[in-house]
Scaffold this motif. Sequence first.
Motif, PDB file in Angstrom:
ATOM      1  N   GLY A 187      47.485 -35.580 143.330  1.00  0.00           N
ATOM      2  CA  GLY A 187      48.232 -36.148 142.409  1.00  0.00           C
ATOM      3  C   GLY A 187      47.825 -36.382 141.067  1.00  0.00           C
ATOM      4  N   GLY A 188      46.413 -36.373 140.931  1.00  0.00           N
ATOM      5  CA  GLY A 188      45.896 -36.420 139.808  1.00  0.00           C
ATOM      6  C   GLY A 188      46.212 -35.074 138.826  1.00  0.00           C
ATOM      7  N   LEU A 189      45.878 -33.625 139.613  1.00  0.00           N
ATOM      8  CA  LEU A 189      46.197 -32.653 139.028  1.00  0.00           C
ATOM      9  C   LEU A 189      47.461 -32.196 138.499  1.00  0.00           C
ATOM     10  CD1 LEU A 189      44.703 -29.851 138.332  1.00  0.00           C
ATOM     11  CD2 LEU A 189      45.603 -29.081 140.810  1.00  0.00           C
ATOM     12  N   ILE A 190      48.491 -32.921 139.157  1.00  0.00           N
ATOM     13  CA  ILE A 190      50.043 -32.784 138.949  1.00  0.00           C
ATOM     14  C   ILE A 190      49.938 -33.554 137.571  1.00  0.00           C
ATOM     15  CG2 ILE A 190      52.289 -33.070 139.491  1.00  0.00           C
ATOM     16  CD1 ILE A 190      51.544 -32.447 142.422  1.00  0.00           C
ATOM     17  N   ALA A 191      49.834 -34.846 137.564  1.00  0.00           N
ATOM     18  CA  ALA A 191      49.761 -35.696 136.574  1.00  0.00           C
ATOM     19  C   ALA A 191      49.059 -35.111 135.232  1.00  0.00           C
ATOM     20  CB  ALA A 191      49.347 -36.994 136.730  1.00  0.00           C
ATOM     21  N   GLY A 192      47.941 -34.627 135.471  1.00  0.00           N
ATOM     22  CA  GLY A 192      47.200 -34.176 134.221  1.00  0.00           C
ATOM     23  C   GLY A 192      47.764 -32.873 133.782  1.00  0.00           C
ATOM     24  N   LEU A 193      48.377 -32.127 134.521  1.00  0.00           N
ATOM     25  CA  LEU A 193      48.992 -30.862 134.008  1.00  0.00           C
ATOM     26  C   LEU A 193      50.369 -31.349 133.309  1.00  0.00           C
ATOM     27  CD1 LEU A 193      48.406 -28.170 136.724  1.00  0.00           C
ATOM     28  CD2 LEU A 193      47.315 -28.451 134.524  1.00  0.00           C
ATOM     29  N   SER A 194      51.123 -31.987 133.889  1.00  0.00           N
ATOM     30  CA  SER A 194      52.232 -32.544 133.224  1.00  0.00           C
ATOM     31  C   SER A 194      52.005 -33.132 132.039  1.00  0.00           C
ATOM     32  CB  SER A 194      52.831 -33.621 134.244  1.00  0.00           C
ATOM     33  OG  SER A 194      53.256 -33.064 135.531  1.00  0.00           O
ATOM     34  N   VAL A 195      51.102 -33.993 131.766  1.00  0.00           N
ATOM     35  CA  VAL A 195      50.764 -34.552 130.342  1.00  0.00           C
ATOM     36  C   VAL A 195      50.295 -33.397 129.344  1.00  0.00           C
ATOM     37  CG1 VAL A 195      49.045 -35.962 129.329  1.00  0.00           C
ATOM     38  CG2 VAL A 195      50.234 -36.824 131.221  1.00  0.00           C
ATOM     39  N   ALA A 196      49.432 -32.427 129.886  1.00  0.00           N
ATOM     40  CA  ALA A 196      49.166 -31.321 129.063  1.00  0.00           C
ATOM     41  C   ALA A 196      50.377 -30.653 128.476  1.00  0.00           C
ATOM     42  CB  ALA A 196      47.904 -30.524 129.785  1.00  0.00           C
ATOM     43  N   ASN A 209      38.696 -29.877 136.545  1.00  0.00           N
ATOM     44  CA  ASN A 209      37.484 -30.357 136.532  1.00  0.00           C
ATOM     45  C   ASN A 209      37.409 -31.985 136.305  1.00  0.00           C
ATOM     46  OD1 ASN A 209      34.846 -28.377 136.159  1.00  0.00           O
ATOM     47  ND2 ASN A 209      36.662 -27.553 135.471  1.00  0.00           N
ATOM     48  N   LEU A 210      38.324 -32.490 135.479  1.00  0.00           N
ATOM     49  CA  LEU A 210      38.534 -33.920 135.341  1.00  0.00           C
ATOM     50  C   LEU A 210      38.792 -34.622 136.614  1.00  0.00           C
ATOM     51  CD1 LEU A 210      40.003 -34.312 131.954  1.00  0.00           C
ATOM     52  CD2 LEU A 210      37.730 -35.103 132.689  1.00  0.00           C
ATOM     53  N   VAL A 211      39.943 -33.860 137.381  1.00  0.00           N
ATOM     54  CA  VAL A 211      40.032 -34.470 139.065  1.00  0.00           C
ATOM     55  C   VAL A 211      38.744 -34.485 139.816  1.00  0.00           C
ATOM     56  CG1 VAL A 211      41.488 -33.479 140.856  1.00  0.00           C
ATOM     57  CG2 VAL A 211      42.595 -33.465 138.686  1.00  0.00           C
ATOM     58  N   ALA A 212      38.232 -33.152 139.789  1.00  0.00           N
ATOM     59  CA  ALA A 212      36.973 -33.120 140.589  1.00  0.00           C
ATOM     60  C   ALA A 212      35.729 -34.414 140.005  1.00  0.00           C
ATOM     61  CB  ALA A 212      36.170 -31.974 140.392  1.00  0.00           C
ATOM     62  N   SER A 213      35.705 -34.629 138.901  1.00  0.00           N
ATOM     63  CA  SER A 213      34.863 -35.815 138.470  1.00  0.00           C
ATOM     64  C   SER A 213      35.588 -37.054 138.645  1.00  0.00           C
ATOM     65  CB  SER A 213      34.698 -35.576 136.954  1.00  0.00           C
ATOM     66  OG  SER A 213      34.218 -34.320 136.475  1.00  0.00           O
ATOM     67  N   PHE A 214      36.953 -37.174 138.901  1.00  0.00           N
ATOM     68  CA  PHE A 214      37.536 -38.464 138.982  1.00  0.00           C
ATOM     69  C   PHE A 214      37.190 -38.876 140.351  1.00  0.00           C
ATOM     70  CE2 PHE A 214      41.122 -39.729 141.283  1.00  0.00           C
ATOM     71  CZ  PHE A 214      41.465 -40.836 141.148  1.00  0.00           C
ATOM     72  N   GLN A 215      37.047 -37.944 141.287  1.00  0.00           N
ATOM     73  CA  GLN A 215      36.761 -38.373 142.748  1.00  0.00           C
ATOM     74  C   GLN A 215      35.498 -38.944 142.890  1.00  0.00           C
ATOM     75  OE1 GLN A 215      37.362 -35.084 145.325  1.00  0.00           O
ATOM     76  NE2 GLN A 215      39.397 -34.447 144.568  1.00  0.00           N
ATOM     77  N   ALA A 216      34.338 -38.635 142.137  1.00  0.00           N
ATOM     78  CA  ALA A 216      33.291 -39.227 142.153  1.00  0.00           C
ATOM     79  C   ALA A 216      32.918 -40.248 141.095  1.00  0.00           C
ATOM     80  CB  ALA A 216      32.100 -37.956 141.639  1.00  0.00           C
ATOM     81  N   LEU A 217      33.471 -40.192 139.810  1.00  0.00           N
ATOM     82  CA  LEU A 217      32.942 -40.973 138.798  1.00  0.00           C
ATOM     83  C   LEU A 217      34.251 -41.967 138.115  1.00  0.00           C
ATOM     84  CD1 LEU A 217      31.039 -38.409 136.602  1.00  0.00           C
ATOM     85  CD2 LEU A 217      30.075 -40.267 138.049  1.00  0.00           C
ATOM     86  N   GLY A 218      35.338 -41.720 138.692  1.00  0.00           N
ATOM     87  CA  GLY A 218      36.393 -42.520 138.351  1.00  0.00           C
ATOM     88  C   GLY A 218      37.178 -42.171 136.888  1.00  0.00           C
ATOM     89  N   THR A 219      38.315 -42.623 137.029  1.00  0.00           N
ATOM     90  CA  THR A 219      39.021 -42.191 135.638  1.00  0.00           C
ATOM     91  C   THR A 219      38.143 -42.658 134.219  1.00  0.00           C
ATOM     92  OG1 THR A 219      40.489 -44.033 135.629  1.00  0.00           O
ATOM     93  CG2 THR A 219      41.337 -42.161 136.598  1.00  0.00           C
ATOM     94  N   LEU A 220      37.636 -43.640 134.358  1.00  0.00           N
ATOM     95  CA  LEU A 220      37.142 -44.219 133.166  1.00  0.00           C
ATOM     96  C   LEU A 220      35.842 -43.210 132.549  1.00  0.00           C
ATOM     97  CD1 LEU A 220      37.250 -48.104 133.289  1.00  0.00           C
ATOM     98  CD2 LEU A 220      38.829 -46.532 132.147  1.00  0.00           C
ATOM     99  N   MET A 221      35.174 -42.693 133.628  1.00  0.00           N
ATOM    100  CA  MET A 221      34.021 -42.007 133.111  1.00  0.00           C
ATOM    101  C   MET A 221      33.983 -40.475 133.685  1.00  0.00           C
ATOM    102  SD  MET A 221      31.087 -44.717 133.926  1.00  0.00           S
ATOM    103  CE  MET A 221      31.771 -45.124 135.548  1.00  0.00           C
TER     104      MET A 221
END
Length: 290
Positions: A76-85, A195-207
């Motif tokens: 879901g994060g990947l689809i949302a991020g690509l849509s915003v880009a 890479n943000l989606v991968a990082s999101f799973q570990a560090l959350g959206t804020l970091m």
Amino acid sequence: MSAYDLFIAPFMDYGFMRRALVAALCLSLGSGPIGVFLMLRRMSLVGDAMSHAVLPGAAIGYLVAGSLSLTAMGIGGLIAGLSVALLSGIVSRSTLLQEDASFASFYLASLALGVLIVSLRGSNVDLLHVLFGTILAIDTPALYQIGAISSFSLIAVALIYRPLVAECLDPGFLRAVGGKGPLYHFFFLFLVVLNLVASFQALGTLMAVGLMMLPAAIAQLWARSLPRMMAVAAGVAVGSSYFGLIASYHLELASGPTIILTAAIVYVVSIFLAPAGVAWRFLPLPHLKG
């Protein structure tokens, strides 16, 4: 306390610490070089905006899966991020708005929408997990996913290294020779979101962007050539991940924020001690000595 107890025992005694370390190392190797290119393209704040843009998609994945499923939230994060880009690029090319302003507008809307979705159907604990990550709760499937994303990112950067450098430094030249600059630009944004989606799973959206931008900023202070910047960024991210996990274990702190704070400490030290830092500006240059 011996050196073994301090630096090695936490990873030997606990499986969740080993998985967290492997996840952090994979994220460091994939995100570090991507962050260097983001900085060279003067898109640092765009990276931060993209990290928040994945939130509504992750929230929808959370609702569909009915739990904190990292796979569903990642898709879901990947689809949302690509849509915003994609939408930001269309708006910036169709209106007078610059790309950074377009990204900022979409990121604010995405962040608000994502927080609203999670708060409507989840608890405060779920919201904290989404915003700040759960690196100590990384399971084996999520570890495979993070490793695959990091491997793909490194291979992709190696394959498109030359046109990516040209698109960063002289996009006009790349367009003049028919180099398909917009295509490389969108593919680069795809790597950023991935890479943000991968990082999101570990560090959350804020970091999520922390391991991408802080090591890149540090690398720019210590190195001049692009390959060295990429190597320094990856090395700093790896070191920050390891020592951040060690500090979080012994001091009983949240692991994700401690990793990012460790990188921030290295950044502050680098501002003063690096060759491009503050201290060296007050030293006489060799060719000026009498």
